[in-house]
Each structure stands twice: as structure tokens, then as C-alpha cells.
Motif scaffolding. Structure first.
Motif, PDB file in Angstrom:
ATOM      1  N   ILE A 360       0.843  -1.197   0.000  1.00  0.00           N
ATOM      2  CA  ILE A 360       0.000   0.000   0.000  1.00  0.00           C
ATOM      3  C   ILE A 360       0.881   1.252   0.000  1.00  0.00           C
ATOM      4  N   ALA A 363       2.282   1.851  -3.329  1.00  0.00           N
ATOM      5  CA  ALA A 363       1.301   2.488  -4.219  1.00  0.00           C
ATOM      6  C   ALA A 363       1.264   3.990  -3.954  1.00  0.00           C
ATOM      7  N   ALA A 364       1.245   4.350  -2.676  1.00  0.00           N
ATOM      8  CA  ALA A 364       1.210   5.768  -2.333  1.00  0.00           C
ATOM      9  C   ALA A 364       2.473   6.460  -2.835  1.00  0.00           C
ATOM     10  N   VAL A 367       2.103   7.128  -6.503  1.00  0.00           N
ATOM     11  CA  VAL A 367       1.175   8.229  -6.776  1.00  0.00           C
ATOM     12  C   VAL A 367       1.815   9.574  -6.432  1.00  0.00           C
ATOM     13  N   PHE A 368       2.576   9.592  -5.343  1.00  0.00           N
ATOM     14  CA  PHE A 368       3.200  10.853  -4.917  1.00  0.00           C
ATOM     15  C   PHE A 368       4.512  11.134  -5.649  1.00  0.00           C
ATOM     16  N   ALA A 370       4.989  12.125  -8.669  1.00  0.00           N
ATOM     17  CA  ALA A 370       4.874  13.029  -9.819  1.00  0.00           C
ATOM     18  C   ALA A 370       6.035  14.011  -9.881  1.00  0.00           C
ATOM     19  N   CYS A 383       2.090   3.938 -11.720  1.00  0.00           N
ATOM     20  CA  CYS A 383       0.788   3.804 -11.055  1.00  0.00           C
ATOM     21  C   CYS A 383       0.088   2.518 -11.503  1.00  0.00           C
ATOM     22  N   THR A 387      -0.917  -0.651  -9.123  1.00  0.00           N
ATOM     23  CA  THR A 387      -2.312  -1.103  -9.149  1.00  0.00           C
ATOM     24  C   THR A 387      -2.371  -2.607  -9.374  1.00  0.00           C
ATOM     25  N   LEU A 390      -1.391  -4.350  -6.172  1.00  0.00           N
ATOM     26  CA  LEU A 390      -2.415  -4.318  -5.124  1.00  0.00           C
ATOM     27  C   LEU A 390      -3.639  -5.137  -5.495  1.00  0.00           C
TER      28      LEU A 390
ATOM     29  N   MET B   1       1.560  17.628 -16.059  1.00  0.00           N
ATOM     30  CA  MET B   1       1.929  16.681 -15.010  1.00  0.00           C
ATOM     31  C   MET B   1       1.071  16.867 -13.767  1.00  0.00           C
ATOM     32  N   LEU B  12      -5.099   5.570  -5.791  1.00  0.00           N
ATOM     33  CA  LEU B  12      -5.132   5.407  -4.329  1.00  0.00           C
ATOM     34  C   LEU B  12      -6.437   4.754  -3.875  1.00  0.00           C
ATOM     35  N   LEU B  14      -7.728   1.835  -4.857  1.00  0.00           N
ATOM     36  CA  LEU B  14      -7.502   0.424  -4.560  1.00  0.00           C
ATOM     37  C   LEU B  14      -6.736   0.217  -3.248  1.00  0.00           C
TER      38      LEU B  14
END
Lengths: 513, 435
Positions: A360, A363-364, A367-368, A370, A383, A387, A390, B1, B12, B14
Motif C-alpha cells: 500500500i 502504491a502511495a 502516486v506521490f 509526480a 501507477c 495497481t 495491489l 503533469m 489510491l 484500490l
């Protein structure tokens, strides 16, 4: 069991849980830093080095437990864990000065792979050499992927061939594959088998995101059609779990590409209709999942594996009964489909839950990321990769515990199985491919990455340039100029100057971290 | 971006779902972990389905069964071993719903943190080994069952099923019924003890019950078929009819009430329907509603026809009467208190109690039960082949708060055969627990 051994497993089990929790906490702090855009902190390799040390300690303790449980396999265990440790520290050292911020994704992968070694050590103690070779292949896969991705301009290369290859491999599997428990997803080569769909995941992510910097409606539709083919082929194989994994990844990538909620809803509706059609036309498909939610009503039949998984998991308690001492390993597919319960039984519920939490966190992190990734394609691929991780984790863990249908999907990095391990490490490369220490501009792939400045002094450069990335990652400063752009076509040139003043402001932060 | 990083938040969803899934799983583990861990496939605590470790004692600390590393030993006293087989269990796993099985989770020493460490715990049962041995001797090899429970707590002090075997030796024969706990798992024709149910139904549905006169000429006919009585009782009040166990009077009540009403009362009283007991459930018994106004309907109210009850259900009914209409569900754990459940009005309970005491004083003979303040009902259930089950159920109105049921299969008359066994066990209990 004699009391001394019981005490040994008890104390080492507690230590394992403590280490797992500690590692997870450290990783959580890293991700919180990433969420704040505090890239300076992310890039301090010393911090990740300490965490890697904890990971190694965790692995040594599982090795110790395995040695006590099965001294007859000592040679294989020692070799396996030596290779494991050498691999992770080798990777850590080789990455020095390679323009990569921190070591976070690898750290998590190594922790999970180490847990996978413990699983292999207890379920197939004779196969440690094979496990080591698989592990080395997986690391090579990661290295090759990473080198290729980092040194190629993904946007212009090969999305079409990759997509065709993905579909072709799946089609070939469908024709030539062996059926294992209802899913025709295995290819047999001499006396070993592998699951091509695991490797197709890499091709899929590549093909699905490579062309995305050219944001056009048509490309999204092509991608949708391509995904439908992949998911459809997997469903035809009867590998519904993997089909679902692909579908969820599609949703994420498609949304990132199009930003269109109607498209997502439409896709979900179409998939739902397809499922409804299949279930009504071929009721036997639904029957495969008929025990879902009722496994305790048939503990000797359809619920056999799940009931045992839950029993062993509860028996393990928080700290586990000790690596190598469990009984679940003798149940069919314990080291793949029931692996969460196997880990809980032997190493404890805390390490098992930490495995899920770490994914998890990964994954975060993706996403963070960028602010650290120079290309939208890599960002989306990262990402997409998390996914997939997960989705697999959810199906694996909750399937074995009867919260979801039992589909026989692997737990990333942990489940035994070569193709799975290769696929997971391969996908990890997407998370790292676009990350740059020296990111001077945020854009959609226009700005070429800076090459690592000085290899000899990677650490110093990491700290020194931290300020630069911090600025570009800091959302408040980065947001405004980008928001004014009508489309994302060529923002790079304009955003870069707008951000220039920021580095000096936050420079002190980087030094402190 | 930036647009992309905003869109990426979908990735996020999932992770959050997985996180909440973990929460659901952990709460399920907290709720059901004990069941899961004590499933017999768990080889940390079972070998071939039998618990490795743990000790069961009676309420006074006398060891009834103990397991350590796969070695099993039982009570020192042979009679206690025989008597306690069905309540305590056998490591061969022959008997269902035993303390070994029901309390495996406690014996195994499961907890959420430690899992099943396999160390084994000691669990004190509510049984009294002295009463167990006493009941075993009183049964004297005859097939049947004895159950005695504390009606204030639900603790079962005595639970003996015969025939039995020595769990330390193992079964010598595979004869029928050795493995059945007759107290909870066997349904018997109740005969006249079922009149307690009919009486309760009558009390609740017939307002002028106590002012009525029931005339017994030895039989009564429905559609030309007779319902015979054990004697010619003449004119009687309801109390007298109950004490005489007059079939004619209860046949009339049954037909007046109707099978459906009696069935509903039987369900409410727990005589029909599986009962929770010590974490398991009893045999549900049986009551078929017969056609209105027929002899089967009459017989069904007298405990014949297709009626079946367990001895435990009868003891529990008596416990309800004794405790003002509220039962404590049976438990086998010392110091435990069963869940409370009201099965009848306090008024009905008081009335039934008075009638049961009247039975003893005016019909069964107080001298047959010296020192006991007894309320009881006999039953002599006809099996149709000339033999009868002997029943004796009731409770002590003062002294130790005990309710009981005794049955002797094909044992003859209720009062003489079953009453004798009950008296023997109750005398012991009265001695041990007189305060």
C-alpha cells in the motif's frame, strides 16, 4: 515441542514482528515525506541503508528459524539467504550515484522477496538453489528493464510491437497452455512450467503507457480495445483473477490518460455486462466460485484450502509459530494462493500484515512520485504497476480468507513461482524508470533527464541537489504555472523558469534531512 | 503533469480498499479467530483431529481427562471414567459434543496475540465427579441417562449416559448407541412427563382450569378409537388428574387445546427444538401436530404419538419451573452462568411447581425421597411393544438448587425405576451441597 525450542520461536517471532513493524514505520515516514513533496528526505540513501539493514536482520532471523526447524537443509538455506543478502546489498551499492532518489521501491521488493525466501524455505526446502537462481534472474530482469527504460525514449519506441507481443503471447498460451485448476494459463517447457501472463503484465504496462504522452482521444480508444483483447483472452483461459488484475490496471491507466469518468463508468458497465453474460450462458463458471462466503460449510470439499488457511493463520497468532514449523505448507498451493496465511502461521500476523501495508505504501509512493518523474508515461506506468500489485494482493489475501472469491492469483514477490517473481521485479522497473534526482522541469517527457553528475560521489550529489527536486516536487509552487496551461502539450519550457526561485527557499530543508 | 498527478489519485482508491479489507479481515479474526484456530485441521494443537494438550477437571479439581504431547490419561476412579465419557469425551473422538470438543478452544490455550501455542490449559468443568460416580452406580449398567443441573446458574453437575466404556481402555464393542450422549443427543418418547407441557398450555389457555372436574371412566373415545387410561380415576380436579397422570383428563385437554397450541407451548418451553447447551446444540426432539379431534392429537398431548424429547430438555423445563419461569441455558463450565431466557410466566411456573410438589406429597410418597423438598413428575412411556421407558423429572424446591431428569430405557415404571436412581443421586447431592 520442548520448551527451549518453544521459547526460541517465541522470542525470534517477536523480534521478527518488531522488525517488520519498524521497517513498515520507516517506510511510512518515507511515503509521508513523498506525499509532502519532501524529495530531499527521499533521496538520503543513508536512511534507506539503515532500513535495508533491518530488512537483512529480518531475513537472518527467518534463516535462523528455518535452520532450527530443518537443520538437514542447512546448506541450501545458507546458500539461498547468502544470495538474497548479496543481491540486495549489491543492488543497493550498484545504484549509488545513478541519479535515483533513495532506494524505497527496491527496499519493499527486497523485504517481500525475503519473505518469499522464507516461504520457499519452509514449503520447498530442497529448492533453495532454484529459488536463488530465480531471484538472480528477477534481479537481472529488473536491471535490464531499468537500463532499457532509462536510456530509451519510451514515448517513441515500440508501444505497438509490445502490444502485439502481449496479445500474441496470451493467444499462444490459450492454444498451447496446460490447464491447472480451471485456468489454462500455464506453458510447459520440458519439465518446468511458467505462466506467460505474469510477463505479459510488463508488456501491457509498456504498451499501455508508452504512447500516452501523445494525449489523443484515438489513442485512448486503441488502448481500450487492446485492453479488452488482453482481458478477454485471460478470461477465455479461465484465469479470471489475472483478468481482473489487468482490468483494474486498465481503469487506472485509462483514467490517467483520458481523465474521463464516463469512460471509466462505461468500462465498468461493459465488464459487468460481460460477466453477467458469461455467468448466465455458462453457469459452470459461476460454480467455480460458489463456495465464496460459505467455506466453513464445506471444510472438506470446496472450502478445503481457505478453511485451512484461516485456521493456520489464527493458530500463528501475531508472532507466528516459527519458520519451518507450520502445517499449512502441506496444503495444496499453500506457498502461492494461501501464502498470506502461510506467512501468518509461521512468521506471524504482524509481518504478514506488514507485507500488505508495504505494498500500500509502495502504491502511495508511486502516486506521490509526480514531482520526481520526468515523464507522464513512466508516471502512469508506475501507477499501473502498483495497481497490479495491489489488485493481486487483494485477490490473493482476501481470496484465501474468503472475503473475495478464491481465484488463485499470486501475492507479489512473496508467492513462490518464477514467472511471478520475474514479472513483479520487471514491473518494479516502471516505478524507477522515470525517477530523477536532477529533475529540473516537470513536464510530459519533453525535458531530457540529466545524466548522473558524478558517479564517484553519489551521496553528496544527492544531498546537494536535493533542493532542486524539492522545488519541482513541491505541489504549491508547481501547481500554479501548470494549472494555467490549457493542454499539457508543451508545458516544460514555460514551467521551468517559473519554478526557479523556489530551490533557494527550501534549500535548508534538504540539508537538514 | 499536475493534471496527471491529480488524476493519479484514482490509483489510491484500490490501496484504500485493500486497507479497509484488512480492517474487515482483522475484525473477523478477532471475532472468529478462536473458531478458526481450534478447527481440527490445526496440527499445532491436534493430531489426527484430537487435541494434544490440556486438562479437564471436575468442579472440585478432580482430573477427568488430561493430554500432554499426545498422551491421554483420565480420571483415577473407574466409575468416573465410565460415567464421564459422554460429557468429557474420548481422545479417539468417538463422541460428539463433548467438553473436549466444545472447549477445545479453551483447552488449546488460543488467544489473538499468541495464537495456539500448544501449551494447553486447565479447564474446570461444572461436573461433580462424586455425583457422576453415584449416578453411574445407580444406573447399574442399565441403559439410560441422568442429568442434574443447577437451575440458578445452568451449570450441569451430573451428566451420565449408559451404556458407556472406559476411555482409558477404549470401546470393547461397537454396539449401537455407545457413542451417543443420551442426555443431549437422544430423543425419547416422553410419555407422561410431557403432561407438564400440556398442563402449562392448559394453564395459559383455559381460564377456568382449576374449577373444572375431570371424570375418568378408564378411557375416552375419538371417532370410535379409544384412549385408554392406566386406571379408573373417577372425578378429579386438575391437580389430582396430574398427580394420577390421568390419560383421559389430559386427552380431553389436548383435544380441547389442539395440537398446534401444544406444539407452540412445547417450542416455547424448549421441549421441541434444538437447545443451546455449552456452546453446542441438543437433538431437537419432535412433536407432530395431528388432525383435530383425533386420537393421535389426544395421544400427542400425553407424550405418546410421535413425540420425542431429550432428557436435557426435560431437566431444563424443570429448571425453568424452579426458577420462576426463567432458565439459565446449560453450561459445562464451573462457575459459569448460562444465558438467561424466560420460557414461561412466573405464574405458570409457580402453578406447575405447586402441582409437581402435590404429585410427590399425595402420589409418589415423600417417604420415598427422605430429606428432599421435591417437586417431580413421573413418566412411563409406552414403546408399543409392551415395554416402557421409565422417566423421572423434577427439581428441589429448597436445599441445593438442582433440577434433574432421569430416564431408564425400557426400565419399567417411572416412579420405581427412574425415581430410585434420581433419589440416589439427589441424596448424594443434598449431602454434598446442603448449605
Amino acid at each position: 515441542m520442548d520448551p527451549t525450542r518453544t521459547l526460541f520461536y517465541q522470542y525470534t517471532g517477536m523480534a521478527l514482528s518488531l522488525l517488520a513493524a519498524w521497517i513498515t514505520l520507516r517506510c511510512a515516514r518515507t511515503v509521508i515525506a513523498a506525499g509532502r513533496g519532501d524529495t530531499a528526505r527521499l533521496s538520503v540513501r543513508k536512511r534507506d541503508g539503515v532500513t535495508l539493514l533491518l530488512v537483512t536482520l529480518f531475513q537472518l532471523l527467518t534463516l535462523l528459524q528455518l535452520l532450527v526447524s530443518g537443520p538437514e537443509h542447512a546448506a541450501g538455506m545458507l546458500l539461498g539467504f547468502a544470495v538474497l543478502t548479496a543481491g540486495e546489498w549489491g543492488c543497493f551499492l550498484l545504484e549509488r550515484g545513478r541519479d535515483l532518489p533513495g532506494f524505497f521501491p527496491e527496499l519493499i521488493a527486497f523485504f517481500l522477496t525475503g519473505v518469499g525466501f522464507a516461504v520457499a524455505g519452509t514449503s520447498t526446502p530442497d529448492g533453495m538453489v532454484k529459488q536463488s537462481l530465480l531471484y538472480l534472474s528477477a534481479l537481472s530482469m529488473f536491471a535490464i528493464m531499468l537500463l532499457y527504460l532509462r536510456h530509451s525514449r519510451l514515448a517513441v519506441r515500440l508501444p505497438l510491437p509490445a502490444g502485439l507481443a502481449a496479445a500474441a503471447v496470451l493467444a499462444v498460451t490459450l492454444v498451447l497452455g496446460d490447464t491447472v485448476f480451471g485456468a489454462k494459463s500455464w506453458i510447459r517447457v520440458s519439465n518446468s512450467t511458467f505462466q506467460p501472463s505474469e510477463l505479459v503484465k510488463i508488456l501491457y504496462l509498456y504498451a499501455g503507457t508508452a504512447a500516452m504522452d501523445k494525449l489523443s482521444r484515438r489513442s485512448v480508444l486503441i488502448f481500450t480495445g487492446f485492453s479488452a483483447v488482453c482481458v478477454g483472452l485471460l478470461a477465455l483461459m479461465g484465469d479470471f483473477g489475472t483478468a481482473l488484475v489487468f482490468f483494474v490496471a486498465y481503469l487506472v491507466i485509462a483514467y490517467m490518460r483520458s481523465g474521463s469518468i464516463p469512460l471509466i463508468l462505461l468500462a465498468v458497465a461493459a465488464a459487468g455486462a460481460a460477466v453477467a453474460l458469461v455467468v448466465t450462458r455458462y453457469p459452470y463458471v459461476a460454480q467455480r466460485f460458489s463456495s465464496w462466503g460459505h467455506v466453513w460449510e464445506d471444510p472438506l470439499g470446496k472450502g478445503y484450502q481457505q478453511v485451512r488457511a484461516m485456521s493456520a493463520l489464527a493458530a500463528g497468532g501475531c508472532f507466528g509459530r516459527g519458520a519451518g514449523t507450520g502445517w499449512l505448507k502441506d496444503v495444496y498451493a499453500a506457498n502461492t494462493d494461501l501464502v498470506f496465511a502461510l506467512v501468518s502461521e509461521e512468521l506471524g500476523l504482524i509481518p504478514a500484515v506488514c507485507c500488505v501495508l508495504l505494498l500500500i505504501l509502495l502504491a502511495a509512493y508511486a502516486v506521490f512520485s509526480a514531482g520526481r518523474v520526468y515523464s507522464g508515461a513512466y508516471y502512469a506506468a508506475g501507477c499501473g504497476a502498483v495497481t497490479m500489485y495491489l489488485a493481486q494482493t487483494a485477490l490473493n489475501v482476501f481470496g484465501s480468507l474468503d472475503l473475495l472469491p478464491f481465484t488463485g492469483v499470486t501475492f507479489p514477490f512473496v508467492s513462490r513461482g518464477g514467472s511471478s517473481l520475474l514479472g513483479c521485479w520487471g514491473m518494479l522497473a516502471f516505478l524507477r524508470a522515470g525517477e530523477r534526482l536532477h529533475l529540473t522541469a516537470v513536464g510530459t517527457g519533453k525535458k531530457a533527464p540529466a545524466k548522473p553528475a558524478d558517479k564517484s560521489n553519489g551521496k553528496k550529489s544527492a544531498a546537494g541537489t536535493a533542493a532542486g527536486k524539492t522545488a519541482s516536487a513541491k505541489k504549491p509552487t508547481a501547481k500554479k504555472p501548470a494549472a494555467t496551461k490549457p493542454t499539457a502539450k508543451k508545458p516544460a519550457g514555460k514551467t521551468a523558469p517559473a519554478k526557479k526561485p523556489a530551490p533557494k527557499k527550501t534549500g535548508g530543508r534538504g540539508d537538514r534531512a | 503533469m499536475n493534471k496527471l498527478s491529480r488524476r493519479a489519485l484514482i490509483a489510491l482508491v484500490l490501496p484504500l480498499l485493500v486497507l479497509s479489507g484488512l480492517g474487515i479481515f482483522l475484525s473477523r479474526l478477532a471475532l472468529h479467530g478462536r473458531e478458526w484456530a481450534t478447527y481440527s485441521a490445526n496440527e499445532h494443537i491436534y493430531t489426527a483431529g484430537v487435541l494434544h494438550s490440556g486438562t479437564l477437571t471436575d468442579r472440585n479439581g478432580v482430573v477427568l481427562a488430561t493430554a500432554s504431547g499426545g498422551d491421554y490419561t483420565y480420571a483415577d476412579e473407574e466409575a468416573v471414567r465410565f460415567a464421564s465419557l459422554h460429557a468429557v469425551g474420548d481422545h479417539r473422538g468417538n463422541v460428539d459434543l463433548t467438553a473436549m470438543e466444545l472447549y477445545a478452544d479453551k483447552l488449546a490455550g488460543y488467544d489473538l496475540i499468541e495464537g495456539t501455542s500448544g501449551a494447553g490449559e486447565t479447564v474446570a468443568l461444572s461436573l461433580d465427579s462424586r455425583l457422576q460416580a453415584g449416578a453411574w452406580y445407580a444406573l447399574n449398567g442399565r441403559p439410560g441417562a441422568v442429568v442434574v443441573m443447577n437451575y440458578k446458574t445452568g451449570e450441569i453437575l451430573c451428566m451420565v449416559s449408559s451404556p458407556s466404556y472406559d476411555p482409558a481402555v477404549g470401546p470393547r464393542t461397537s454396539a449401537d448407541g455407545y457413542y451417543i450422549n443420551r442426555v443431549t443427543s437422544a430423543g425419547y418418547i416422553p410419555g407422561s412427563v410431557f403432561k407438564l407441557v400440556t398442563l402449562a398450555a392448559a394453564r395459559e389457555h383455559i381460564p377456568d382450569l382449576e374449577s373444572r372436574v375431570f371424570t375418568c371412566d378408564g378411557s375416552v373415545e375419538y371417532y370410535g378409537e379409544p384412549v385408554n387410561c392406566t386406571g379408573v380415576h373417577g372425578e378429579q380436579t386438575i391437580e389430582q388428574a396430574f398427580a394420577n397422570s390421568c390419560n383421559v383428563a389430559f386427552a380431553k385437554l389436548a383435544v380441547e387445546l389442539g395440537g398446534q397450541t401444544i406444539y407452540e407451548t412445547a417450542r416455547k418451553l424448549g421441549v421441541v427444538g434444538a437447545l443451546p447447551y455449552a456452546g453446542g446444540a441438543t437433538n431437537p426432539g419432535r412433536f407432530d401436530v395431528a388432525a383435530r379431534g383425533t386420537t393421535p392429537e389426544a395421544w400427542s398431548g400425553i407424550g405418546q404419538y410421535n413425540d420425542l424429547v431429550t432428557p436435557y430438555a426435560m431437566a431444563r423445563l424443570c429448571a425453568g419451573v424452579a426458577n420462576g419461569g426463567v432458565v439459565r441455558e446449560g453450561t459445562l463450565l464451573a462457575g459459569d452462568k448460562g444465558r438467561e431466557k424466560r420460557i414461561m410466566d412466573a405464574d405458570t411456573a409457580e402453578y406447575l411447581g405447586a402441582c409437581m410438589n402435590y404429585n410427590v406429597v399425595y402420589s409418589y410418597g415423600k417417604n420415598n425421597f427422605p430429606y428432599l423438598d421435591l417437586c417431580a413428575k413421573t413418566g412411563t412411556a409406552e414403546l408399543g411393544d409392551g415395554t416402557t421407558h421409565a422417566w423421572f423429572v423434577g427439581y428441589l424446591r429448597s436445599g441445593p438448587p438442582l433440577a434433574f431428569a432421569v430416564i431408564l430405557e425400557q426400565g419399567g415404571g417411572g416412579l420405581i425405576a427412574a425415581g430410585g436412581v434420581a433419589n440416589h443421586v439427589l441424596q448424594l447431592a443434598n449431602g454434598y451441597y446442603a448449605s
